[in-house]
Design an enzyme around this catalytic site. Structure first.
Site, mmCIF file in Angstrom:
data_model
loop_
_atom_site.group_PDB
_atom_site.id
_atom_site.type_symbol
_atom_site.label_atom_id
_atom_site.label_comp_id
_atom_site.label_asym_id
_atom_site.label_seq_id
_atom_site.Cartn_x
_atom_site.Cartn_y
_atom_site.Cartn_z
ATOM 1 N N GLU A 181 -9.791 44.807 3.892
ATOM 2 C CA GLU A 181 -10.508 45.828 3.105
ATOM 3 C C GLU A 181 -10.397 47.202 3.781
ATOM 4 O O GLU A 181 -11.386 47.859 4.105
ATOM 5 C CB GLU A 181 -11.968 45.436 2.929
ATOM 6 C CG GLU A 181 -12.144 44.172 2.091
ATOM 7 C CD GLU A 181 -13.587 43.773 1.862
ATOM 8 O OE1 GLU A 181 -13.876 43.126 0.848
ATOM 9 O OE2 GLU A 181 -14.453 44.104 2.712
ATOM 10 N N GLU A 373 -10.263 37.296 -1.845
ATOM 11 C CA GLU A 373 -11.716 37.119 -1.761
ATOM 12 C C GLU A 373 -12.303 37.256 -3.154
ATOM 13 O O GLU A 373 -11.999 38.209 -3.872
ATOM 14 C CB GLU A 373 -12.382 38.157 -0.851
ATOM 15 C CG GLU A 373 -12.166 37.972 0.621
ATOM 16 C CD GLU A 373 -12.997 38.942 1.464
ATOM 17 O OE1 GLU A 373 -14.110 39.316 1.009
ATOM 18 O OE2 GLU A 373 -12.545 39.305 2.561
#
Length: 487
Positions: A181, A373
């Site tokens: 991320e 995810e």
């Protein structure tokens, strides 16, 4: 010709070889923070639930110090993943387990040997590894001594670390991610970038220079990977948040576009290899002049990623035209969408947003996509079942079913999707809140927010459900018109 959004049985198809599995991070599952020669990471010193600059020593209430003890229980946990039929398992390597301080010249052999053993177990069960090189786990020494990624010297330290991993595991691991991320550094510079300067004192000049250093390091790692083994596939990893205008007012539409561009920029640099015009303008408007060398430009241009991976949990809205409440619990800002429900932590539930982001990324970059995810954090309750303790988590099954149906729709749209790894496939310690009670897994771990419990593992109802989804390659998913009653 009119496009259709109708969901039908024929659209719920996943390609042969689709990689079904789950995802974790070292700092949230391993524990053993002071074993095997491991050094401290930024995670080890974060007060519970506070993403702040480091304290002086590990905090006793930090559940991540023991986490779920994967370090000692990895063989049994991987066997449970194999029982579900996992094709792939995403995990991260703790940088401070390999280079305890981060700036040493020689790696820690005990740390390397631990991940050899993890890979041995995965190979025994025929599970493909998907490895994140840096998942919010900057060595604490690099944060304290260099102020994290604000210092250009971290590029060299990361190159040494990445080279060590590729030389050791490059013949065993095909899929790699560089930074987890990566765009989250805009919002949480300590957690994401190991930047010890408090947010309220961190200049935008230093923040964007740190981002540049990470991007160059990511390109350098991609170069090293391909030189080590041309079969290695390297991806970037983005926190995906589709952003909708709250109203049709053109100012809201532009506000939404600007918010999305803040995230697109990281993919644009990883895939296209140069700073996009809109980002160059943003930097000019802020009066930021980055130190960018010709070598930096060449690395970014010549060593782009092989695929794009991302996390997806929610969408948000943006507006400049009216007062609107901020989205509760949302790291990435935005305002609440009045048409959507939310999880117990205030994350708005938007399955269709996953199809939207898959199409947007595919249209923009034309690279294979990997959903690494996605999942629902909830307060599960352990109950007695016919085969022992379990969790009746129909809410999680419904959430995942609806999102996977949208993945199938995106595939039918023509998007190339490599796989899907649900977040926290076994219960783990939350990164943002350091709670155990925010559970994502198919496997319940007996530990509470106070650190009490036996750490015993129990299969939830979703365990059998996901096993059937994988075995049927998605054919057991239920289209919306046939959805079972919600819990």
């Amino acid at each position: 010709m009119t496009a259709t959004s109708t969901t039908s049985e024929s659209n719920l198809n996943f390609p042969e070889g689709f990689l079904w599995g789950g995802a974790t991070a070292a700092n949230q599952i391993e524990g053993a923070y002071n074993e095997g020669g491991k050094g401290l990471s930024v995670q080890d010193v974060m007060p519970r639930g506070i993403m702040a600059p480091p304290t002086q020593a590990p905090t006793p209430d930090n559940l991540k110090l023991e986490a779920i003890d994967f370090y000692h229980r990895y063989a049994g946990d991987i066997a449970l993943l194999a029982e579900m039929g996992f094709k792939v398992f995403r995990f991260s390597i703790a940088w401070s387990r390999i280079f305890p301080l981060g700036d040493e010249t020689e790696p820690n052999e005990e740390g390397l040997a631990f991940y050899d053993r993890v890979l041995d177990e995965l190979e025994k069960h025929g599970i493909e590894p998907l490895v994140t090189i840096s998942h919010y786990e900057t060595p604490l020494h690099l944060a304290r001594t260099y102020d994290g990624w604000t210092d250009r010297r971290l590029i060299g330290f990361f190159e040494r670390y990445a080279r060590t991993l590729f030389e050791r595991y490059g013949s065993r691991v095909r899929y790699w991610l560089t930074f987890n991320e990566i765009n989250s550094v805009l919002h949480e510079p300590f957690l994401s970038g190991g930047i010890a300067t408090p947010k309220d004192r961190l200049s935008e000049q230093d923040l964007y220079q740190a981002i540049h250093h990470e991007l160059v390091a990511s390109a350098a790692a991609t170069r090293i990977a391909h030189e080590t083994n041309p079969d290695i596939q390297v991806g970037c990893m983005i926190l995906a948040v589709p952003t909708y205008p709250l109203t049709p007012d053109p100012r809201d539409v532009w506000a939404a576009k600007q918010a999305e561009r803040a995230n697109y920029a990281f993919g644009d640099l990883h895939v296209r290899g140069e700073y996009p015009g809109y980002l160059r303008r943003t930097l000019r408007d802020k009066g930021i002049e980055l130190e960018i060398t010709e070598e930096d430009r060449a690395l970014l241009r010549e060593h782009t990623v092989d695929f794009v991976s991302f996390s997806y949990y929610m969408s948000v809205c943006e507006t400049v035209t009216q007062e609107a409440p901020a989205g509760r619990g949302n790291l990435m800002g935005g305002v609440t969408n009045p048409t959507l429900e939310a999880s117990e932590w205030g994350w708005q539930i938007d399955p269709a947003g996953l199809r939207t982001i898959l199409n947007d990324y595919w249209d923009r970059w034309g690279k294979p996509l990997f959903i690494v995810e996605n999942g629902l954090g909830a307060k599960d309750v352990l109950v007695d079942g016919p085969n022992g303790p379990t969790v009746e988590d129909d809410y999680r099954i419904a959430y995942m079913n609806d999102h996977l149906v949208q993945v199938a729709q995106a595939i039918a749209d023509g998007v190339e999707v490599l796989g899907y790894t649900s977040w926290g496939c076994i219960d783990l310690v939350s990164a943002s809140t350091a709670q155990m009670s925010k559970r994502y897994g198919f496997i319940y771990v007996d530990r509470d927010d106070d650190g009490n419990g036996t750490l015993a593992r129990y299969r939830k109802k979703s365990f059998d459900w996901y096993r059937d989804v994988i075995a049927s390659n998605g054919a057991s998913l239920v289209p919306p018109s046939q959805e079972p009653p919600r819990a």
